[in-house]
Design a protein around this motif. Structure first.
Motif, short mmCIF file in Angstrom:
data_model
loop_
_atom_site.label_atom_id
_atom_site.label_comp_id
_atom_site.label_asym_id
_atom_site.label_seq_id
_atom_site.Cartn_x
_atom_site.Cartn_y
_atom_site.Cartn_z
N ARG A 52 -78.54 -122.93 36.38
CA ARG A 52 -78.10 -123.40 37.70
C ARG A 52 -76.91 -124.35 37.59
N SER A 53 -77.03 -125.36 36.71
CA SER A 53 -75.96 -126.36 36.70
C SER A 53 -74.74 -125.90 35.92
N ALA A 101 -73.16 -123.18 36.12
CA ALA A 101 -72.19 -122.60 37.06
C ALA A 101 -71.40 -123.72 37.72
N GLY A 102 -72.07 -124.85 37.98
CA GLY A 102 -71.39 -126.00 38.57
C GLY A 102 -70.33 -126.57 37.65
N TRP A 103 -70.67 -126.71 36.35
CA TRP A 103 -69.68 -127.22 35.40
C TRP A 103 -68.50 -126.27 35.27
N LEU A 131 -67.37 -124.37 37.51
CA LEU A 131 -66.53 -124.49 38.70
C LEU A 131 -65.72 -125.79 38.71
N VAL A 132 -66.27 -126.87 38.14
CA VAL A 132 -65.50 -128.11 38.04
C VAL A 132 -64.19 -127.84 37.29
N ALA A 179 -61.91 -125.59 39.24
CA ALA A 179 -61.33 -126.22 40.43
C ALA A 179 -60.14 -127.12 40.07
N ILE A 220 -73.06 -126.82 44.43
CA ILE A 220 -73.82 -126.29 43.29
C ILE A 220 -74.66 -127.39 42.65
N PHE A 221 -74.08 -128.58 42.49
CA PHE A 221 -74.85 -129.66 41.85
C PHE A 221 -75.99 -130.13 42.77
#
Lengths: 601, 84
Positions: A279-280, A282-284, A286-287, A290, B65-66
């Motif tokens: 889950r996380s 994907a967040g990293w 995207l950081v 971005a 997302i976070f």
């Protein structure tokens, strides 16, 4: 040191760095052939995913397209980032729990048939091959400028290097190489942007500079750009949509769900250690993505500003663009124009024979503008600038030091190589393992499988190179088609596999074939059958963009709707899903009990 | 031990729905459909609709997302289905 020598030095150093890392990381990691991401820190894994993801299309092509499209270019920005939200919530954690390595393997197990996995391979190949064509277009642009050769020679050299890189690089250690490539490409992208933003607005952060006033004035940069664009007959920069609001909406949907359906991106989330990490991570990713994507709109607007003021030196103070001496003389053009003319990607044609460069929108519908242009003796736009050169030429246009220009060349190559290598690996594993070994030749040895993989890589590069010479569009546009193919086939089948307990194999297979079929039909109608020039048949089926004015690059979203509709219709007409598959779907939804991915590749 | 897998799945879908609503509103809503109206408002030199389309939506995506990962972790714990 001359520009050419500095460029060789930077590109050479960056290549040496990648090769060094590949050799260093390879030694200790032979046992972790597939679980490369398994014990890599999530932040580093995010960087590697970022490099894998950001291709020549993102790095080289996207800002140039935004510069040309203005506000409408936002569809690339939102489309290629918003998909990560879908990926993080709808797919990554469940695919990780599922415990398989490739998308065709998931289809084969969830839809309990080899047929489903074969259709998956076919969809994967269609999307990945189209994606590589876009990469080769970008590689051609980068190499032609960097080596000072023609665009087609650039593509041939690029083909050779990409092949060697993918064959020798392999999966091993690729994560760490990609971390290095991320660092090179993000530096190469942001450093010139910071210089240019500082120069134009006095604000070093491009994200803020884009919303600031022009240095020394109280007029905002975007407002000034709107005015200048209109002076030259172009559309207003901050409001020009892409064809129509509906088309822009559908195009964005297509890129978003395509992002969540592209096999080489999904694969990265199969190998994270836990469901929680899936889950996380994907967040990293995207950081890190971005950082480039929020810089791109600033690069686009500022590059356009610099280009227009280079050709029309007085435009900042005097809006009379029709004055006889308002444009620069061709003989006095800056050096960067001469350098790009060699590549054939920038051309000047003195239509009215006055020795000056008239760069304007000769297709403007504004009658007043046209009358003034005619009165000034303008006989059509005289400067054609390939949009794909905008980012690479940007530091030269802004007259930045040589080392910045060299850094950008190295960054562009890093972006193209890392993505092309990732895609080639996805293609070769699909052909050699999911297709040959699983379906046609079960007794293929490991050695034979490896050889088949390398041969399929070579064929893929040749096909992509050939089509890269005759591309169906600019790099980012071609890549958008690849997303459409993934959006219309792979994404819906994955979604239904997780969120519907009743979806059966007949429904999934019929849905994928219908989705990708209708999308291919629409794309080939516009761009030629298999992108071969002269075979387009759009005029015999209703003219360009015949479906609600939607362009072929955006059609993946419509294909996805067709996919879902056909899948559910066929499901209701055929026998229900076996009980053990429904139970499997139930298990996949719960994180507890996730195991390390088994090595049965 | 039998988990309340139905309740867990319902909570999961609820969270996904809420995140998707924000995701849709900032990108397709503010960035595309309502952009012409929002462009009458300016923040700095940015027309607001343009800002959502070319800057704001991307920052919000990252945050989403976070936030999702955090809240999903809470749901996992509440229903005792988290990994060891």
């Amino acid at each position: 040191m001359s520009l050419q020598a500095t460029t060789y030095l930077f590109v050479g150093l960056s290549f040496a760095l990648y090769i060094g890392i590949a050799i260093w990381a390879r030694a200790g990691s032979t046992k972790e052939f597939y679980a490369a991401g398994g014990n890599v820190h999530p932040v580093l894994n995010g960087m590697a995913t970022g490099a894998d993801w950001m291709s020549a299309a993102s790095f080289i092509s996207m800002a140039g397209l935004i510069a040309a499209m203005g506000y409408g270019g936002a569809l690339f920005l939102m489309g290629w980032t918003g998909g990560y939200v879908l990926l993080a919530m709808l797919l990554a954690p469940y695919l990780r729990k599922f415990g398989k390595f490739t998308v065709p393997q998931f289809f084969g197990t969830r839809y309990y048939s080899k047929g489903a996995s074969t259709v998956g391979v076919f969809c994967l190949l269609a999307a990945s091959l189209t994606y590589i064509i876009g990469q080769m277009t970008g590689v051609g642009v980068a190499f032609s400028r960097f080596l000072g050769v023609s665009n087609s020679t650039g593509i041939f050299i690029g083909m050779g290097i990409v092949f060697m890189y993918a064959v020798f690089g392999g999966m091993k250690g690729i994560t760490y190489t990609q971390v290095a490539q991320y660092c090179v490409l993000i530096l190469a992208y942001t450093v010139p942007a910071i210089f240019i933003s500082l120069h134009l607005t006095g604000n070093p952060l491009p994200q803020l500079g884009l919303g600031s006033d022009m240095a020394g004035t109280s007029v905002s940069l975007l407002h000034k750009l709107d005015l200048i664009s209109q002076d030259l007959g172009f559309a207003q920069y901050t409001t020009s949509t892409r064809l129509s609001t509906l088309n822009m909406f559908v195009y964005t949907v297509s890129l978003m769900i395509g992002t969540a359906g592209l096999p080489h991106v999904i694969m990265r989330f199969f190998t994270v250690p836990t469901v929680k990490d899936a889950r996380s991570s994907a967040g990293w990713a995207l950081v890190f993505i971005a950082i480039l994507y929020t810089t791109a709109p600033a690069v686009a607007a500022m590059a356009k500003m610099n280009l227009l003021t280079t050709v029309n030196p007085q435009i900042m103070t005097d809006s009379n663009v029709f004055a006889p001496d308002a444009q620069i003389k061709y003989d006095e053009r800056p050096d960067w124009m001469k350098r790009w003319e060699v590549t054939g990607l920038l051309k000047f044609n003195d239509k009215n024979g006055d020795g000056r460069i008239q760069y304007y929108n000769s297709k403007s519908k504004d009658a007043d503008f046209k009358a003034k242009a005619a009165a000034a003796g303008w006989k059509g736009n005289e400067l054609s600038v390939n949009r794909d050169i905008m980012v690479l030429a940007n530091p030269e246009i802004a007259l930045l030091p040589n080392w910045v220009i060299a850094l950008v060349a190295a960054g562009g190559l890093a972006a193209a190589l890392s993505t092309a290598a990732g895609l080639l690996l996805a293609i070769s594993s699909a052909i050699s393992h999911d297709l040959l070994k699983e379906k046609f030749m079960p007794d293929l040895t490991e050695k034979g499988e490896l050889m088949a993989g390398k041969i399929s890589m070579a064929i893929a590069i040749m096909v992509a190179g050939y089509l890269g010479l005759n591309p169906p569009g600019f790099a980012a546009g071609t890549v958008a088609i690849a997303f459409g193919l993934a959006a219309s086939s792979i994404f819906p089948a994955l979604m239904m596999g997780i969120f519907s307990k009743t979806m059966n194999k007949q429904g999934a297979i019929a849905g994928m074939l219908a989705g990708i079929g209708v999308t291919m039909f629409y794309v080939f109608a516009h761009k030629g059958i298999f992108f071969i020039k002269g075979t387009a048949f759009v005029d015999s089926v209703g003219g360009p963009n015949f479906f609600l004015g939607i362009e072929p690059n955006a059609f993946g979203a419509i294909g996805a709707v067709v996919n879902f509709a056909v899948a559910f219709a066929v499901k209701n007409m055929t026998e229900p899903v076996p009980a053990e598959i429904a139970q499997m779907v139930e298990d996949v939804r719960i994180p507890k009990g996730s195991k390390a991915v088994d090595g049965a590749h | 031990m039998q988990h309340d897998s139905e309740g867990y799945w319902k909570a999961t879908l609820g969270l996904i729905r809420n995140v998707l609503i924000v995701w849709f509103v900032v990108s397709y809503g503010f960035g595309i459909l309502l952009a012409p109206a929002l462009n009458n408002i300016h923040i700095g030199g940015y027309p607001l609709g343009f800002w959502f389309a070319q800057q704001g939506s991307m920052y919000i995506f990252v945050a989403l997302i976070f936030i999702y990962a955090k809240l999903m972790g809470n749901i996992d714990k509440k229903f005792d289905v988290h990994e060891d």
